[in-house]
Design a protein around this motif. Structure first.
Motif, PDB file in Angstrom:
ATOM      1  N   SER A  20       0.847  -1.194   0.000  1.00  0.00           N
ATOM      2  CA  SER A  20       0.000   0.000   0.000  1.00  0.00           C
ATOM      3  C   SER A  20       0.876   1.235   0.000  1.00  0.00           C
ATOM      4  O   SER A  20       1.589   1.493   0.978  1.00  0.00           O
ATOM      5  CB  SER A  20      -0.910   0.010   1.236  1.00  0.00           C
ATOM      6  N   PRO A  21       0.844   2.033  -1.070  1.00  0.00           N
ATOM      7  CA  PRO A  21       1.670   3.244  -1.075  1.00  0.00           C
ATOM      8  C   PRO A  21       1.285   4.240   0.019  1.00  0.00           C
ATOM      9  O   PRO A  21       2.149   4.886   0.607  1.00  0.00           O
ATOM     10  CB  PRO A  21       1.445   3.830  -2.475  1.00  0.00           C
ATOM     11  N   LEU A  22      -0.014   4.355   0.344  1.00  0.00           N
ATOM     12  CA  LEU A  22      -0.427   5.310   1.366  1.00  0.00           C
ATOM     13  C   LEU A  22       0.003   4.841   2.751  1.00  0.00           C
ATOM     14  O   LEU A  22       0.491   5.639   3.566  1.00  0.00           O
ATOM     15  CB  LEU A  22      -1.941   5.510   1.324  1.00  0.00           C
ATOM     16  N   ALA A  23      -0.155   3.545   3.046  1.00  0.00           N
ATOM     17  CA  ALA A  23       0.291   3.018   4.338  1.00  0.00           C
ATOM     18  C   ALA A  23       1.809   3.127   4.464  1.00  0.00           C
ATOM     19  O   ALA A  23       2.334   3.408   5.553  1.00  0.00           O
ATOM     20  CB  ALA A  23      -0.155   1.564   4.497  1.00  0.00           C
ATOM     21  N   GLU A  24       2.525   2.932   3.358  1.00  0.00           N
ATOM     22  CA  GLU A  24       3.981   3.055   3.402  1.00  0.00           C
ATOM     23  C   GLU A  24       4.397   4.509   3.593  1.00  0.00           C
ATOM     24  O   GLU A  24       5.377   4.786   4.299  1.00  0.00           O
ATOM     25  CB  GLU A  24       4.611   2.496   2.122  1.00  0.00           C
ATOM     26  N   GLY A 192      10.171  -4.553  -4.903  1.00  0.00           N
ATOM     27  CA  GLY A 192      10.502  -5.558  -3.890  1.00  0.00           C
ATOM     28  C   GLY A 192       9.301  -5.939  -3.052  1.00  0.00           C
ATOM     29  O   GLY A 192       9.111  -7.118  -2.727  1.00  0.00           O
ATOM     30  N   LEU A 193       8.470  -4.956  -2.696  1.00  0.00           N
ATOM     31  CA  LEU A 193       7.272  -5.251  -1.906  1.00  0.00           C
ATOM     32  C   LEU A 193       6.275  -6.081  -2.717  1.00  0.00           C
ATOM     33  O   LEU A 193       5.634  -7.001  -2.187  1.00  0.00           O
ATOM     34  CB  LEU A 193       6.622  -3.951  -1.432  1.00  0.00           C
ATOM     35  N   THR A 194       6.157  -5.757  -3.988  1.00  0.00           N
ATOM     36  CA  THR A 194       5.248  -6.528  -4.853  1.00  0.00           C
ATOM     37  C   THR A 194       5.723  -7.965  -4.994  1.00  0.00           C
ATOM     38  O   THR A 194       4.927  -8.909  -4.932  1.00  0.00           O
ATOM     39  CB  THR A 194       5.146  -5.853  -6.234  1.00  0.00           C
ATOM     40  N   ALA A 195       7.024  -8.144  -5.176  1.00  0.00           N
ATOM     41  CA  ALA A 195       7.572  -9.498  -5.285  1.00  0.00           C
ATOM     42  C   ALA A 195       7.382 -10.268  -3.978  1.00  0.00           C
ATOM     43  O   ALA A 195       7.058 -11.466  -3.994  1.00  0.00           O
ATOM     44  CB  ALA A 195       9.056  -9.423  -5.656  1.00  0.00           C
ATOM     45  N   HIS A 196       7.581  -9.586  -2.849  1.00  0.00           N
ATOM     46  CA  HIS A 196       7.371 -10.239  -1.557  1.00  0.00           C
ATOM     47  C   HIS A 196       5.920 -10.660  -1.404  1.00  0.00           C
ATOM     48  O   HIS A 196       5.635 -11.784  -0.957  1.00  0.00           O
ATOM     49  CB  HIS A 196       7.763  -9.290  -0.424  1.00  0.00           C
ATOM     50  N   VAL A 251      -6.277  -8.245   5.013  1.00  0.00           N
ATOM     51  CA  VAL A 251      -5.226  -7.742   4.133  1.00  0.00           C
ATOM     52  C   VAL A 251      -3.923  -7.659   4.913  1.00  0.00           C
ATOM     53  O   VAL A 251      -3.880  -7.113   6.016  1.00  0.00           O
ATOM     54  CB  VAL A 251      -5.587  -6.356   3.556  1.00  0.00           C
ATOM     55  N   MET A 252      -2.875  -8.224   4.338  1.00  0.00           N
ATOM     56  CA  MET A 252      -1.536  -8.201   4.924  1.00  0.00           C
ATOM     57  C   MET A 252      -0.679  -7.271   4.077  1.00  0.00           C
ATOM     58  O   MET A 252      -0.472  -7.514   2.881  1.00  0.00           O
ATOM     59  CB  MET A 252      -0.935  -9.609   4.934  1.00  0.00           C
ATOM     60  N   VAL A 253      -0.192  -6.182   4.689  1.00  0.00           N
ATOM     61  CA  VAL A 253       0.512  -5.133   3.957  1.00  0.00           C
ATOM     62  C   VAL A 253       1.991  -5.146   4.329  1.00  0.00           C
ATOM     63  O   VAL A 253       2.354  -4.808   5.462  1.00  0.00           O
ATOM     64  CB  VAL A 253      -0.092  -3.753   4.264  1.00  0.00           C
ATOM     65  N   PRO A 254       2.880  -5.531   3.416  1.00  0.00           N
ATOM     66  CA  PRO A 254       4.314  -5.502   3.718  1.00  0.00           C
ATOM     67  C   PRO A 254       4.852  -4.074   3.679  1.00  0.00           C
ATOM     68  O   PRO A 254       4.352  -3.218   2.942  1.00  0.00           O
ATOM     69  CB  PRO A 254       4.927  -6.352   2.596  1.00  0.00           C
ATOM     70  N   SER A 255       5.878  -3.817   4.493  1.00  0.00           N
ATOM     71  CA  SER A 255       6.448  -2.473   4.584  1.00  0.00           C
ATOM     72  C   SER A 255       7.965  -2.547   4.584  1.00  0.00           C
ATOM     73  O   SER A 255       8.563  -3.396   5.257  1.00  0.00           O
ATOM     74  CB  SER A 255       5.965  -1.785   5.867  1.00  0.00           C
ATOM     75  N   THR A 256       8.595  -1.652   3.859  1.00  0.00           N
ATOM     76  CA  THR A 256      10.046  -1.519   3.882  1.00  0.00           C
ATOM     77  C   THR A 256      10.507  -0.633   5.017  1.00  0.00           C
ATOM     78  O   THR A 256      11.513  -0.903   5.676  1.00  0.00           O
ATOM     79  CB  THR A 256      10.548  -0.941   2.547  1.00  0.00           C
ATOM     80  N   PHE A 257       9.760   0.434   5.303  1.00  0.00           N
ATOM     81  CA  PHE A 257      10.165   1.421   6.298  1.00  0.00           C
ATOM     82  C   PHE A 257       9.600   1.126   7.689  1.00  0.00           C
ATOM     83  O   PHE A 257       9.882   1.863   8.627  1.00  0.00           O
ATOM     84  CB  PHE A 257       9.714   2.818   5.863  1.00  0.00           C
ATOM     85  N   GLY A 258       8.810   0.077   7.844  1.00  0.00           N
ATOM     86  CA  GLY A 258       8.091  -0.127   9.093  1.00  0.00           C
ATOM     87  C   GLY A 258       8.898  -0.671  10.252  1.00  0.00           C
ATOM     88  O   GLY A 258       8.531  -0.457  11.411  1.00  0.00           O
ATOM     89  N   VAL A 273      -6.432  -5.270   9.181  1.00  0.00           N
ATOM     90  CA  VAL A 273      -5.243  -5.157   8.333  1.00  0.00           C
ATOM     91  C   VAL A 273      -4.032  -5.363   9.228  1.00  0.00           C
ATOM     92  O   VAL A 273      -3.991  -4.864  10.357  1.00  0.00           O
ATOM     93  CB  VAL A 273      -5.143  -3.763   7.666  1.00  0.00           C
ATOM     94  N   VAL A 274      -3.056  -6.109   8.738  1.00  0.00           N
ATOM     95  CA  VAL A 274      -1.765  -6.245   9.414  1.00  0.00           C
ATOM     96  C   VAL A 274      -0.712  -5.632   8.508  1.00  0.00           C
ATOM     97  O   VAL A 274      -0.549  -6.050   7.359  1.00  0.00           O
ATOM     98  CB  VAL A 274      -1.426  -7.717   9.702  1.00  0.00           C
ATOM     99  N   GLN A 275      -0.037  -4.602   9.006  1.00  0.00           N
ATOM    100  CA  GLN A 275       1.091  -4.019   8.275  1.00  0.00           C
ATOM    101  C   GLN A 275       2.371  -4.451   8.975  1.00  0.00           C
ATOM    102  O   GLN A 275       2.563  -4.160  10.151  1.00  0.00           O
ATOM    103  CB  GLN A 275       1.008  -2.496   8.219  1.00  0.00           C
TER     104      GLN A 275
END
Length: 376
Positions: A20-24, A192-196, A251-258, A273-275
């Motif tokens: 999710s770009p907004l959650a990121e 990378g997030l999409t691939a994950h 919905v499971m939302v992966p994050s790089t900056f989290g 939702v789980v981020q």
């Protein structure tokens, strides 16, 4: 402690992994506002903050309570809208698409989410009257905002008077963030997030939910019946991914900056939702909260702290420690047992003697001040 998500009877196809770009962007703004939470991002946060336009920096400071301490649900609007016919509503592919979803949130829902900074969303308690329509709720909102500070009070006054104006102001602020720094950042990290997410989806399909959750975080687990997901956090709450009024889905939302934050949206009236942070090889996975509590309790005793001081410098036997500190060997053994159960000691046999040593790597994860104090 922890947050539970009821998934009883939920088809695995309705558990969706999607960036999710907004959650990121929320996580990016949090990292900029709280760089001490994200030492692994120090170079990025320092460079980005240094090149921020002063006007934009002031505007971010004005709205910082939306992401600095807590994370407003306005950054996950897809979870607050009616479900799609084929599953949960998903994040948009672009920030603009997600801001369009945010525009579609009803005013009462937008206001409740925007007021989470002063604990007015009645999180996980069934909601409450809206301060837009209920005078008593409006008074409570303003009083709670005043207790938080003048910036929060001014925002709340504007929000309750003209929610549409605040919506437009927030959207413009986030669009300016995209232009200034987030657009470039998202283009770099989104593949990378999409691939994950694709990998996790395939893992769920091939090996089941337990394996997919293991690929997310060691803080997530599912019960043997496959009906409840538990998120190990120092908070309590519950939500359902099978609420008929909301529509089934998780919905499971992966994050790089989290990292190190693990977020669970479990507000009343919103789908869960789980981020979660996508772990890199150099970042440790989270330990159970119960183990953290055990370690803190083990180190709270003054004698055990003194033993740790000796064991940090080198291995020692029970008898050597008893002689050093003038206490009995059984008493030393009791203290060592507590430290060992907390996972703070390593042991090895040297002939007929057993030597104990402090695991400095484990202790370091509790804090550098603790290590420096022990070694001082």
């Amino acid at each position: 402690m922890g947050v539970t998500i009821d998934i009883g009877g939920l088809e695995h196809g309705r558990i969706v992994f999607a960036p999710s770009p907004l959650a990121e962007l929320c996580m990016v703004l949090h990292a900029l506002a709280q760089p001490a939470h994200h030492p692994n991002l120090a170079s990025w946060t320092t460079a980005t903050a240094a090149r921020l336009d002063p006007c934009l920096a002031d505007r971010l400071l004005e709205a910082g309570f939306l992401w600095q301490v807590s994370y407003s649900d306005v950054f996950m609007p897809f979870a607050g809208l009616p479900a799609a016919t084929d599953g949960p509503r998903l994040p948009g592919a672009t920030l603009a698409e997600e801001l369009d979803l945010l525009d579609r949130l009803p005013d009462e829902r937008f206001v409740a989410a925007a007021l989470e900074h002063c604990a007015l969303a009645h999180y996980n308690e069934g909601g409450g009257p809206s301060p837009l329509t209920d005078p008593a709720a409006r008074t409570r909102a303003l009083e709670a905002a005043a207790a938080r500070g003048p910036r929060q009070l001014g925002f709340t006054h504007r929000l309750l008077a003209e929610p549409g104006t605040v919506r437009a102001w927030l959207r413009r602020l986030l669009e300016d963030c995209e232009e200034a720094f987030f657009g470039e950042t998202w283009r770099r990290i989104s593949p990378g997030l999409t691939a994950h997410a694709r990998h996790q989806t395939e893992l769920l399909r091939r090996k089941g939910l337990a394996a997919a959750l293991a690929g997310v975080s060691t803080a997530l687990s599912v019960d043997p019946a496959g009906s409840v997901i538990t998120v190990d956090k120092m908070t309590t709450g519950d939500t359902s991914a099978v609420d008929p009024e909301l529509g089934p889905g998780l919905v499971m939302v992966p994050s790089t900056f989290g990292w190190p934050h693990l977020l669970v949206l479990h507000a009343a009236g919103w789908r869960p939702v789980v981020q979660y942070p996508v772990r890199s090889a150099e970042l440790p996975g989270p330990g159970p909260v119960e183990l953290l509590q055990r370690r803190m309790e083990a180190l709270a005793h003054p004698m055990r702290m003194r033993l740790c001081r000796s064991l940090a410098r080198g291995p020692a036997t029970t008898g050597e420690l008893a002689n050093t500190y003038g206490i009995s060997a059984p008493e030393v053994s009791r203290h060592l047992s507590v430290l060992k159960r907390a996972g703070l000691l390593t042991t090895r046999r040297q002939g007929r003697y057993v030597q104990h040593q402090l695991d400095l790597g484990t202790v370091a994860r509790l804090g550098s001040d603790l290590v420096e104090g022990i070694l001082r």
